[in-house]
Design a protein around this motif. Structure first.
Motif, PDB file in Angstrom:
ATOM      1  N   ARG A 362       0.673  -1.127   0.029  1.00 26.53           N
ATOM      2  CA  ARG A 362       0.424  -0.092   0.143  1.00 26.53           C
ATOM      3  C   ARG A 362       0.867   0.835   0.715  1.00 26.53           C
ATOM      4  NH1 ARG A 362      -5.924  -1.052   3.438  1.00 26.53           N
ATOM      5  NH2 ARG A 362      -6.176   0.555   2.356  1.00 26.53           N
ATOM      6  N   GLU A 363       1.718   1.446  -0.542  1.00 26.12           N
ATOM      7  CA  GLU A 363       3.008   2.496  -0.923  1.00 26.12           C
ATOM      8  C   GLU A 363       2.713   3.883  -1.697  1.00 26.12           C
ATOM      9  OE1 GLU A 363       6.885  -0.256   1.189  1.00 26.12           O
ATOM     10  OE2 GLU A 363       6.206   0.223  -0.509  1.00 26.12           O
ATOM     11  N   TYR A 364       2.193   3.070  -2.724  1.00 30.21           N
ATOM     12  CA  TYR A 364       2.086   4.114  -3.904  1.00 30.21           C
ATOM     13  C   TYR A 364       0.429   4.842  -3.388  1.00 30.21           C
ATOM     14  CZ  TYR A 364       4.719   0.702  -6.473  1.00 30.21           C
ATOM     15  OH  TYR A 364       5.593   0.501  -7.406  1.00 30.21           O
ATOM     16  N   GLU A 365      -0.258   3.467  -2.780  1.00 24.37           N
ATOM     17  CA  GLU A 365      -1.590   4.301  -1.829  1.00 24.37           C
ATOM     18  C   GLU A 365      -1.237   5.121  -0.808  1.00 24.37           C
ATOM     19  OE1 GLU A 365      -5.497   2.897   0.025  1.00 24.37           O
ATOM     20  OE2 GLU A 365      -4.233   1.285  -0.731  1.00 24.37           O
ATOM     21  N   THR A 366      -0.404   5.449  -0.150  1.00 26.34           N
ATOM     22  CA  THR A 366       0.252   6.193   0.861  1.00 26.34           C
ATOM     23  C   THR A 366       0.869   7.551   0.246  1.00 26.34           C
ATOM     24  OG1 THR A 366       0.793   4.195   2.540  1.00 26.34           O
ATOM     25  CG2 THR A 366       1.155   6.444   3.322  1.00 26.34           C
ATOM     26  N   ILE A 367       1.526   7.291  -1.017  1.00 20.87           N
ATOM     27  CA  ILE A 367       1.816   8.711  -1.497  1.00 20.87           C
ATOM     28  C   ILE A 367       0.485   9.250  -1.768  1.00 20.87           C
ATOM     29  CG2 ILE A 367       3.559   9.472  -3.996  1.00 20.87           C
ATOM     30  CD1 ILE A 367       4.952   8.930  -1.157  1.00 20.87           C
ATOM     31  N   ASP A 368      -0.753   8.933  -3.225  1.00 20.07           N
ATOM     32  CA  ASP A 368      -1.340   9.657  -3.274  1.00 20.07           C
ATOM     33  C   ASP A 368      -2.381  10.238  -1.630  1.00 20.07           C
ATOM     34  OD1 ASP A 368      -1.158   9.066  -5.833  1.00 20.07           O
ATOM     35  OD2 ASP A 368      -2.205   7.118  -5.352  1.00 20.07           O
ATOM     36  N   LEU A 369      -1.994   9.321  -0.693  1.00 20.06           N
ATOM     37  CA  LEU A 369      -2.700  10.033   0.801  1.00 20.06           C
ATOM     38  C   LEU A 369      -2.057  10.989   1.154  1.00 20.06           C
ATOM     39  CD1 LEU A 369      -4.482  10.006   3.291  1.00 20.06           C
ATOM     40  CD2 LEU A 369      -2.518   8.490   4.191  1.00 20.06           C
ATOM     41  N   LEU A 370      -0.424  10.831   1.023  1.00 22.65           N
ATOM     42  CA  LEU A 370       0.558  12.338   1.157  1.00 22.65           C
ATOM     43  C   LEU A 370       0.323  12.959   0.721  1.00 22.65           C
ATOM     44  CD1 LEU A 370       3.643   9.990   3.007  1.00 22.65           C
ATOM     45  CD2 LEU A 370       1.646  10.419   3.703  1.00 22.65           C
ATOM     46  N   ARG A 371       0.018  12.998  -0.391  1.00 21.66           N
ATOM     47  CA  ARG A 371      -0.398  13.951  -2.026  1.00 21.66           C
ATOM     48  C   ARG A 371      -1.428  14.725  -1.113  1.00 21.66           C
ATOM     49  NH1 ARG A 371       2.179  12.252  -7.119  1.00 21.66           N
ATOM     50  NH2 ARG A 371       4.496  12.707  -7.506  1.00 21.66           N
ATOM     51  N   ALA A 372      -2.121  14.193  -1.131  1.00 20.94           N
ATOM     52  CA  ALA A 372      -3.817  14.723  -0.938  1.00 20.94           C
ATOM     53  C   ALA A 372      -3.340  15.318   0.642  1.00 20.94           C
ATOM     54  CB  ALA A 372      -4.322  13.830  -0.880  1.00 20.94           C
ATOM     55  N   ILE A 373      -3.134  15.515   1.547  1.00 17.81           N
ATOM     56  CA  ILE A 373      -2.271  16.041   2.477  1.00 17.81           C
ATOM     57  C   ILE A 373      -1.538  17.275   2.735  1.00 17.81           C
ATOM     58  CG2 ILE A 373      -1.514  15.864   5.027  1.00 17.81           C
ATOM     59  CD1 ILE A 373      -2.048  12.633   5.231  1.00 17.81           C
ATOM     60  N   ALA A 374      -0.324  17.098   1.734  1.00 19.81           N
ATOM     61  CA  ALA A 374      -0.164  18.369   1.659  1.00 19.81           C
ATOM     62  C   ALA A 374      -0.708  19.279   0.846  1.00 19.81           C
ATOM     63  CB  ALA A 374       1.073  17.948   0.592  1.00 19.81           C
ATOM     64  N   SER A 375      -1.470  19.230   0.618  1.00 24.79           N
ATOM     65  CA  SER A 375      -2.536  19.671  -0.984  1.00 24.79           C
ATOM     66  C   SER A 375      -3.577  20.586   0.127  1.00 24.79           C
ATOM     67  CB  SER A 375      -3.037  19.066  -1.600  1.00 24.79           C
ATOM     68  OG  SER A 375      -1.876  18.858  -2.774  1.00 24.79           O
ATOM     69  N   SER A 376      -4.298  20.002   1.366  1.00 25.82           N
ATOM     70  CA  SER A 376      -4.566  20.783   1.967  1.00 25.82           C
ATOM     71  C   SER A 376      -5.051  21.998   2.719  1.00 25.82           C
ATOM     72  CB  SER A 376      -5.437  19.395   3.357  1.00 25.82           C
ATOM     73  OG  SER A 376      -4.325  19.018   3.872  1.00 25.82           O
ATOM     74  N   THR A 377      -5.368  22.996   3.243  1.00 31.99           N
ATOM     75  CA  THR A 377      -5.791  23.812   3.629  1.00 31.99           C
ATOM     76  C   THR A 377      -5.899  23.878   4.644  1.00 31.99           C
ATOM     77  OG1 THR A 377      -8.035  23.812   2.310  1.00 31.99           O
ATOM     78  CG2 THR A 377      -5.634  25.101   1.580  1.00 31.99           C
TER      79      THR A 377
END
Length: 377
Positions: A362-377
């Motif tokens: 689930r590492e590719y999935e985690t990167i998608d999660l972390l990208r979403a968090i980095a884009s959050s406001t």
């Protein structure tokens, strides 16, 4: 539980929530003392985590994913300030959590410092210039750079779900005693070095051996002086060591979430830490820049990952410019310079490695999660 029981419980689906925060009670360790001048991240206005993130065209629940991967710590920095921090009830801010392969990125940083200091003359040199005991092994005559880039050419199988794989043979040393360094000398060459990116934890162990030979000091001692104390680590850090006192360079670091975040913030700031250049900007740039066909992100016969690879750092595809230190069981130090964000995710994802593919990693999935968090406001 003894250390053999722990080692052989890995990748079986067994819970690791307790084990990952008490490995210093199971293994001999080398201790890096807390910094005499600890640095505490400032706090800023909290961000709201996204409720969902997209992965392979499907929206996933952030809350469910964090629970499923048994997230002990989730720490988000923006512009160097804490904007989100959460710990599981069975963890906590003061818990020293095992790095797994996040340690590899610390070893790379230490090597960069040694290069800056002239203790390692050039990564274009063969590693056997410093480690003659590896003559006749897979590492004989191999450039240090190729080892840094997981391209040593050594024959290797890092299938955690296969009890007879090379990585599990390596783990027997941690379980029963022996020498990590002696194991490295047993590997044989399979490919021309510098032609294929094949993930191999022994490559990092060899880098740890190189640092010991070049500095004349233990890995823990060198890292304590050059990294741990300058970055203001708030807590002592532990390295697991073998029967001879050699650190498990590839996976044996234990630290708190806030202290792991400091390597991410150091790299985001191009090696500079509050007015002091800890490692050269050139080393940082090279560390996060794939520079050959076999290191590029994307599907390729020349690599066993969809991520790209630098100097013991994973490089994501696309135009975000993000990269990460990644360890098994979903340990992450993720850096997004474009979003001015660092995220630490420490986890005990019990299903990890029960299959040899992304369904348990689930590492590719985690990167998608972390990208979403980095884009959050």
């Amino acid at each position: 539980m003894n250390r053999a029981d722990y080692i052989f419980s890995l990748f079986t689906g067994a819970s690791q929530r307790d084990n990952f925060q008490r490995l210093d009670t199971l293994f001999p360790v080398a201790v890096m003392s807390a910094s005499p001048a600890p640095f505490h991240f400032p706090e800023a206005a909290s961000i709201t985590l996204p409720s969902t993130f997209a992965h392979e065209g499907t929206l996933r629940s952030v809350e469910a994913f964090l629970a499923e991967t048994e997230t002990m710590a989730l720490l988000v920095l923006r512009d160097g300030a804490v904007v989100h921090e959460h710990y599981a009830p069975w963890g906590g801010r003061d818990v020293r959590w095992v790095s797994m392969s996040v340690a590899k990125s610390f070893v790379s940083l230490a090597l960069g410092v040694a290069v800056d200091e002239g203790l390692v003359a050039s990564i274009e040199q063969p590693v056997t210039d410093y480690l003659p005991a590896l003559a006749g092994s897979a590492y004989d005559g191999v450039r240090i750079k190729d080892i840094l880039q997981m391209s040593s050419g050594a024959r290797w199988n890092e299938d955690y779900s296969d009890p007879s794989s090379d990585i599990n043979r390596f783990a027997h040393i941690a379980a029963y005693g022996g020498s990590f360094n002696a194991f490295a000398a047993t590997l044989e060459r399979q490919r021309e070095p510098g032609t294929c990116n094949l993930y191999n934890s022994t490559d990092t162990q060899v880098l740890g051996m190189l640092l010991v030979a070049a500095t004349g000091r233990s890995l823990a001692d060198y890292v304590e002086e050059k990294i741990w104390h300058p970055l203001g680590m708030e807590a002592a850090g532990y390295w697991l060591v073998d029967s001879e006192g050699m650190e498990m360079a590839y996976a044996g670091l234990n630290a708190t979430a806030r202290d792991y975040a400091k390597i991410g913030e150091l790299y985001r700031n191009r090696g500079r830490w509050h007015g002091r250049q800890i490692v050269s900007e050139g080393w940082i740039e090279a560390s996060i820049t794939p520079d050959a066909a076999h290191l590029m992100p994307g599907a390729s016969d020349l690599s066993d990952s969809l991520f790209g690879y630098g100097y013991q750092w994973w490089v994501m595809g696309g135009d975000e410019g993000d990269y990460a230190a990644i360890g098994v069981y979903n340990q992450f130090v993720y850096v997004s310079p474009r979003r001015r964000t660092v995220v630490v995710k420490l986890s005990a994802s019990s299903g990890y490695g029960t299959t040899n593919d992304e369904t348990s990693y689930r590492e590719y999935e985690t990167i998608d999660l972390l990208r979403a968090i980095a884009s959050s406001t």
